[in-house]
Design a protein around this motif. Structure first.
Motif, PDB file in Angstrom:
ATOM      1  N   SER A 125      14.724  55.858 -26.399  1.00 60.35           N
ATOM      2  CA  SER A 125      15.736  56.331 -27.352  1.00 60.35           C
ATOM      3  C   SER A 125      16.931  55.392 -27.343  1.00 60.35           C
ATOM      4  O   SER A 125      17.259  54.782 -26.326  1.00 60.35           O
ATOM      5  CB  SER A 125      16.191  57.759 -27.024  1.00 60.35           C
ATOM      6  N   TYR A 126      17.558  55.313 -28.508  1.00 58.66           N
ATOM      7  CA  TYR A 126      18.794  54.542 -28.677  1.00 58.66           C
ATOM      8  C   TYR A 126      19.670  55.368 -29.612  1.00 58.66           C
ATOM      9  O   TYR A 126      19.297  55.652 -30.752  1.00 58.66           O
ATOM     10  CB  TYR A 126      18.506  53.164 -29.275  1.00 58.66           C
ATOM     11  N   ILE A 127      20.817  55.792 -29.107  1.00 56.16           N
ATOM     12  CA  ILE A 127      21.662  56.729 -29.849  1.00 56.16           C
ATOM     13  C   ILE A 127      23.084  56.191 -29.931  1.00 56.16           C
ATOM     14  O   ILE A 127      23.666  55.785 -28.918  1.00 56.16           O
ATOM     15  CB  ILE A 127      21.679  58.123 -29.186  1.00 56.16           C
ATOM     16  N   ILE A 128      23.638  56.209 -31.130  1.00 54.51           N
ATOM     17  CA  ILE A 128      25.034  55.825 -31.369  1.00 54.51           C
ATOM     18  C   ILE A 128      25.835  57.082 -31.663  1.00 54.51           C
ATOM     19  O   ILE A 128      25.423  57.917 -32.481  1.00 54.51           O
ATOM     20  CB  ILE A 128      25.139  54.838 -32.541  1.00 54.51           C
ATOM     21  N   TYR A 129      26.962  57.215 -30.998  1.00 50.41           N
ATOM     22  CA  TYR A 129      27.879  58.330 -31.238  1.00 50.41           C
ATOM     23  C   TYR A 129      29.177  57.772 -31.815  1.00 50.41           C
ATOM     24  O   TYR A 129      29.939  57.119 -31.105  1.00 50.41           O
ATOM     25  CB  TYR A 129      28.163  59.088 -29.937  1.00 50.41           C
ATOM     26  N   ASN A 130      29.406  58.007 -33.102  1.00 52.67           N
ATOM     27  CA  ASN A 130      30.653  57.614 -33.754  1.00 52.67           C
ATOM     28  C   ASN A 130      31.594  58.810 -33.783  1.00 52.67           C
ATOM     29  O   ASN A 130      31.314  59.812 -34.449  1.00 52.67           O
ATOM     30  CB  ASN A 130      30.389  57.120 -35.180  1.00 52.67           C
ATOM     31  N   HIS A 139      23.689  58.810 -34.658  1.00 53.55           N
ATOM     32  CA  HIS A 139      22.592  58.016 -35.224  1.00 53.55           C
ATOM     33  C   HIS A 139      21.605  57.736 -34.096  1.00 53.55           C
ATOM     34  O   HIS A 139      21.942  57.077 -33.116  1.00 53.55           O
ATOM     35  CB  HIS A 139      23.105  56.690 -35.801  1.00 53.55           C
ATOM     36  N   ALA A 140      20.378  58.231 -34.240  1.00 57.50           N
ATOM     37  CA  ALA A 140      19.363  58.081 -33.199  1.00 57.50           C
ATOM     38  C   ALA A 140      18.190  57.261 -33.721  1.00 57.50           C
ATOM     39  O   ALA A 140      17.688  57.513 -34.819  1.00 57.50           O
ATOM     40  CB  ALA A 140      18.876  59.445 -32.727  1.00 57.50           C
ATOM     41  N   VAL A 141      17.777  56.289 -32.926  1.00 55.41           N
ATOM     42  CA  VAL A 141      16.604  55.480 -33.231  1.00 55.41           C
ATOM     43  C   VAL A 141      15.547  55.788 -32.172  1.00 55.41           C
ATOM     44  O   VAL A 141      15.799  55.616 -30.977  1.00 55.41           O
ATOM     45  CB  VAL A 141      16.929  53.971 -33.233  1.00 55.41           C
ATOM     46  N   LEU A 147      15.159  55.895 -37.868  1.00 58.79           N
ATOM     47  CA  LEU A 147      16.562  56.283 -37.723  1.00 58.79           C
ATOM     48  C   LEU A 147      16.768  57.714 -38.199  1.00 58.79           C
ATOM     49  O   LEU A 147      16.319  58.090 -39.287  1.00 58.79           O
ATOM     50  CB  LEU A 147      17.458  55.332 -38.526  1.00 58.79           C
ATOM     51  N   TYR A 148      17.445  58.509 -37.391  1.00 57.17           N
ATOM     52  CA  TYR A 148      17.793  59.892 -37.735  1.00 57.17           C
ATOM     53  C   TYR A 148      19.298  60.070 -37.514  1.00 57.17           C
ATOM     54  O   TYR A 148      19.844  59.601 -36.519  1.00 57.17           O
ATOM     55  CB  TYR A 148      17.022  60.881 -36.868  1.00 57.17           C
ATOM     56  N   GLY A 169      30.398  55.761 -28.568  1.00 57.86           N
ATOM     57  CA  GLY A 169      29.625  55.148 -27.486  1.00 57.86           C
ATOM     58  C   GLY A 169      28.165  54.989 -27.857  1.00 57.86           C
ATOM     59  O   GLY A 169      27.729  55.359 -28.958  1.00 57.86           O
ATOM     60  N   VAL A 170      27.426  54.445 -26.927  1.00 55.76           N
ATOM     61  CA  VAL A 170      26.002  54.175 -27.110  1.00 55.76           C
ATOM     62  C   VAL A 170      25.242  54.703 -25.902  1.00 55.76           C
ATOM     63  O   VAL A 170      25.627  54.452 -24.751  1.00 55.76           O
ATOM     64  CB  VAL A 170      25.728  52.661 -27.272  1.00 55.76           C
ATOM     65  N   TYR A 171      24.169  55.440 -26.185  1.00 57.52           N
ATOM     66  CA  TYR A 171      23.262  55.891 -25.133  1.00 57.52           C
ATOM     67  C   TYR A 171      21.894  55.262 -25.374  1.00 57.52           C
ATOM     68  O   TYR A 171      21.419  55.193 -26.516  1.00 57.52           O
ATOM     69  CB  TYR A 171      23.120  57.418 -25.134  1.00 57.52           C
ATOM     70  N   SER A 172      21.276  54.799 -24.311  1.00 51.17           N
ATOM     71  CA  SER A 172      19.920  54.265 -24.428  1.00 51.17           C
ATOM     72  C   SER A 172      19.107  54.697 -23.226  1.00 51.17           C
ATOM     73  O   SER A 172      19.640  54.971 -22.153  1.00 51.17           O
ATOM     74  CB  SER A 172      19.927  52.740 -24.549  1.00 51.17           C
TER      75      SER A 172
END
Length: 207
Positions: A125-130, A139-141, A147-148, A169-172
């Protein structure tokens, strides 16, 4: 009258001889089991220390990869001081390149250090939190590159590792096989959330 001759006296039987042999055998077996137990404990401790060292190394690599992918919009920040990652798919591609470089992976996503990573690495998973105001745009990849996006409220959104999202931030998260002792192989997973901004005065912009 005693008719038995002295040269034909019945032999003496040492009844304690069998007991001493049995006692020695029990002591030998007990010592063998003790040595085997200590060897297993030592191997387990070495394996745990190896896993802990690998975990710290991978955590640092994920943090660096997350930061490398966090390209924010400098124009938006210059106008509103809002830290925002505007292109999630482009950020995901940067992240993949950074992971390969930081972990020393080849084009098949396999590492050269088999003791650390014994097979292909998968980006789970790769998730962006704006974060903007009281809202959070997520935004989750996923592992297939899809992309969701969804909306959430600040304070109510948490990353998959349970950490509360407070800033952009970014979570992966990645997974990979790891070989242990005695030929054992397990599937390990490692995730990391990195804040791009810790306060309105401290912002890191990747250009």
């Amino acid at each position: 009258m005693v008719l038995r001759k002295k040269e034909f006296l019945l032999p003496k039987i040492n009844l304690s001889l069998g007991f001493h042999r049995r006692e020695g055998l029990i002591g030998f077996i007990s010592g063998l089991f003790l040595v085997l137990f200590l060897a297993i404990v030592l191997c387990a401790n070495l394996q745990v220390e190896s896993f802990q060292a690998s975990s710290l190394y991978l955590e640092d690599a994920l943090a660096a990869s997350n930061l490398a992918s966090a390209v924010i919009d400098p124009e938006e920040y210059g106008i509103s001081h809002v830290v925002k990652i505007v292109d999630p798919l482009a950020a995901y591609r940067l992240y993949c390149d950074a992971v390969k470089g930081n972990l020393g992976l080849n084009d098949r996503w396999e590492g050269s250090n088999q003791a650390l990573i014994s097979g292909p690495v998968t980006v789970e998973s790769y998730i962006i939190y704006n974060v903007q105001g009281d809202g959070v745009t997520v935004h989750a990849v996923d592992s297939t590159g899809q992309l969701y996006s969804r909306q959430g409220l600040l304070g109510a959104v948490t990353a998959p590792n349970g950490q509360k999202v407070e800033y952009t931030g970014v979570y992966s998260e990645i997974s990979f096989p790891v070989k242990g002792s005695f030929g054992m192989e397990v599937r390990a997973r490692k995730g990391k959330l990195v804040d791009i901004v810790g306060s309105p005065e401290a912002v890191e912009i990747a250009e």
